[in-house]
Design an enzyme around this catalytic site. Structure first.
Site, PDB file in Angstrom:
ATOM      1  N   SER A 128       0.828  -1.190   0.000  1.00 62.94           N
ATOM      2  CA  SER A 128       0.000   0.000   0.000  1.00 62.94           C
ATOM      3  C   SER A 128       0.876   1.260   0.000  1.00 62.94           C
ATOM      4  O   SER A 128       1.679   1.434  -0.913  1.00 62.94           O
ATOM      5  CB  SER A 128      -0.957  -0.043   1.196  1.00 62.94           C
ATOM      6  N   ASP A 282      -8.263  -5.520  -6.270  1.00 67.44           N
ATOM      7  CA  ASP A 282      -8.067  -4.320  -5.449  1.00 67.44           C
ATOM      8  C   ASP A 282      -8.812  -3.142  -6.068  1.00 67.44           C
ATOM      9  O   ASP A 282      -8.579  -2.785  -7.219  1.00 67.44           O
ATOM     10  CB  ASP A 282      -6.567  -4.014  -5.346  1.00 67.44           C
ATOM     11  N   HIS A 311      -7.731  -5.095  -1.611  1.00 71.91           N
ATOM     12  CA  HIS A 311      -6.503  -4.416  -1.180  1.00 71.91           C
ATOM     13  C   HIS A 311      -5.791  -5.233  -0.107  1.00 71.91           C
ATOM     14  O   HIS A 311      -4.562  -5.224  -0.026  1.00 71.91           O
ATOM     15  CB  HIS A 311      -6.859  -3.028  -0.654  1.00 71.91           C
TER      16      HIS A 311
END
Length: 354
Positions: A128, A282, A311
């Protein structure tokens, strides 16, 4: 305290502001070799701390502390490194200076070179916002970084992600009726709504349709929403959250002054071997955006994580996703950045060049 701190002093930020008495909190795993050539940097993601990265570190794994010296620096604003919640007045809470991803990487560079004396990094890896930092390292220090491996993280905040972050902040600011003069009144209990909003973005539609939360011990969707999303966000200081959200919204590797906002130039400047691993479902950092970014990097393998965990395919929760990430990291580390023939392990990889 299970971590160390590196003092940055009065740290000048891209914004022109100065963060006084700034510091990075970090933890290391393993031993630095005499040649100082076995370092791996593993920055934390939005809201995470170094302990949240430990699922990917262990004997027999790609990030093996028996072989590598793994450095996990905490993001500015995460509550351990300099943050709104631990900075004295008058720079506390809503008055905390705004830090970019570039500012974070510059601080980490000082840690690596000044405190640890490292002149070559074998790998920068991250999930991320940690992935964005990996991209930034590759663009800002192409001669220092041999490999990068961002997973579920993009090289800039694309409009979709920016909109999501805007919505999360709106959920929090509604508690004070969007009155900027009341920002210091925000409390962690106000983060409950933020968790509810993010629940729809952290995981995929298929995850919820197939009721995979029952495998995590939750008997209902409502119990999962409260027990995971509300609970995790309510542990976060709201001013730390806002600081990290600003960092996330303004993330772009071409923010390095060397590139003057030219995003494609910044990606093409990355000389490190790269393995780009978006989550296939995602919705926060999409695989399509990652595919485009990988196409501009000279030596990039594009290896989506085939998962319905959205995600959070990169969060260390689902064993098949973890195996995909770890296996690709092993193959990446087996490749010689100098261009020599790959090892048998690397040659056996089914990776495709993008």
């Amino acid at each position: 305290m299970d971590y160390e701190t590196f003092e940055l002093g009065d740290y000048s930020l891209q914004s022109g502001e100065t963060l006084p008495d700034a510091f990075l909190a970090y933890k290391t795993y393993g031993t630095l070799s005499e040649q100082k050539d076995n370092a791996i940097l593993y920055p934390t993601a939005f809201g995470d701390r170094h302990t949240d990265n430990e699922w990917l570190i262990g004997t027999g794994m790609a990030l093996d502390p028996q072989k590598y010296y793994i450095i996990v620096p905490n993001l500015l604003g995460n509550g351990l490194s300099s943050s709104p919640s631990n900075t004295p007045a008058p720079f506390d809470k809503s008055r905390f200076p705004r830090a970019t991803v570039y500012d974070n990487v510059q601080a980490q560079h000082r840690l690596v070179t000044e405190a640890l004396g490292i002149r070559k990094i074998a790998l920068v890896v991250g999930w991320s916002m940690g992935g964005i930092q990996a991209f930034q390292w590759g663009a800002s220090y192409p001669d220092l970084v041999e490999r990068i491996a961002p997973f579920a993280g993009a090289a800039k905040t694309w409009p979709q992600t920016r909109v999501v972050l805007e919505g999360l902040q709106a959920a929090l600011l509604s508690a004070i009726r969007f009155d900027p003069s009341r920002l210091d009144e925000l409390t962690s209990s106000d983060m409950r709504a933020v968790g509810r909003v993010y629940a729809g973005w952290g995981l995929s539609e298929a995850f919820y349709r197939d009721r995979l939360y029952t495998g995590l011990g939750f008997g209902s969707l409502e119990a999962f929403m409260a027990g995971v999303w509300e609970s995790s966000f309510m542990k976060m200081d709201p001013h730390d959250f806002l600081a990290m959200a600003w960092t996330g919204q303004h993330a772009d590797i071409s923010g390095d002054p060397a590139y003057g906002g030219d995003f494609e130039k910044a990606l093409r400047s990355i000389r490190a071997l790269a393995c780009i691993m978006p989550g296939s479902t995602d919705r926060f950092c999409t695989a399509d955006d990652s595919r485009y970014e990988a196409s501009l990097i000279h030596q990039a393998d594009f290896q989506p994580i085939p998962s319905i965990w959205g995600h959070f395919a990169g969060r260390g929760i689902h064993p098949p996703d973890n195996s995909h990430i770890d296996g690709n990291l092993k193959r990446l580390l087996a490749r010689d950045p100098a261009g020599n023939p790959p090892s048998d392990d690397a040659a056996s990889s089914s990776a495709t060049r993008s």
